[in-house]
Design an enzyme around this catalytic site. Structure first.
Site, PDB file in Angstrom:
ATOM      1  CD  GLN A 171      -3.239   0.856   1.529  1.00  0.00           C
ATOM      2  OE1 GLN A 171      -3.555  -0.250   1.922  1.00  0.00           O
ATOM      3  NE2 GLN A 171      -4.109   1.811   1.335  1.00  0.00           N
ATOM      4  CG  PHE A 172       1.261   3.787  -3.626  1.00  0.00           C
ATOM      5  CD1 PHE A 172       1.164   5.164  -3.793  1.00  0.00           C
ATOM      6  CD2 PHE A 172       0.322   2.974  -4.227  1.00  0.00           C
ATOM      7  CE1 PHE A 172       0.135   5.711  -4.550  1.00  0.00           C
ATOM      8  CE2 PHE A 172      -0.702   3.503  -4.986  1.00  0.00           C
ATOM      9  CZ  PHE A 172      -0.806   4.879  -5.146  1.00  0.00           C
ATOM     10  CB  THR A 173      -2.207   5.232  -0.216  1.00  0.00           C
ATOM     11  OG1 THR A 173      -2.660   4.073   0.465  1.00  0.00           O
ATOM     12  CG2 THR A 173      -2.577   5.159  -1.691  1.00  0.00           C
TER      13      THR A 173
END
Length: 146
Positions: A78-80
């Protein structure tokens, strides 16, 4: 490197209508990499995750690890987690580039697999994540070496 760790009764990841990762009791972990992260952070947090005592013992105290309960971990990239939210529209310039993040996620998955049972989501895919939170217990683990 950031991990959002949730104690779950069950969790799964679906990609294009197909379940790609699924666990019963254990940990669902959102995994994010920052622009300066390396295998050093991954090594440290893999060990920390395996030893994190957030499951109840016979006295109702959080004193057992996922390994102790013979549970599994569902790792979801999850890059967010590296969203910069100074403005209303998040930017992700502090996240590790996708090609390097993919390599580091695979490395982190391998390191975790040496310690505990692991299932994963799919890097770069649109994922539907389902979980039944147990507690709820949610813990943020972070590590940045300089």
């Amino acid at each position: 490197m950031k991990l959002v760790v949730q104690r779950v009764t069950s969790a799964s990841v679906e990609v294009e209508g197909e379940i790609v990762g699924e666990i019963d009791e254990g940990l669902m972990v959102l995994v994010g990499f920052g622009e300066n992260d390396t295998t050093r952070e991954a090594d440290y947090l893999a060990g920390k995750l395996a030893k994190l005592r957030i499951f109840e013992d016979e006295n109702g105290r959080m004193n057992r690890s996922v390994k102790d309960i013979e549970g599994k971990v569902l790792l979801v990239p999850q890059f967010t987690l590296y969203a910069h939210t100074k403005k209303n529209r998040p930017s992700f310039h502090k996240a590790l580039a996708p090609d390097k993040a993919t390599e580091l996620f695979d490395y982190f998955t391998e390191k975790c697999s040496e310690l505990i049972g692991v299932e994963t989501g799919e890097f770069g895919a649109f994922m539907k994540v389902s979980l039944l939170n147990n507690g709820p217990v949610t813990i943020l683990l972070e590590k940045e070496f300089e």
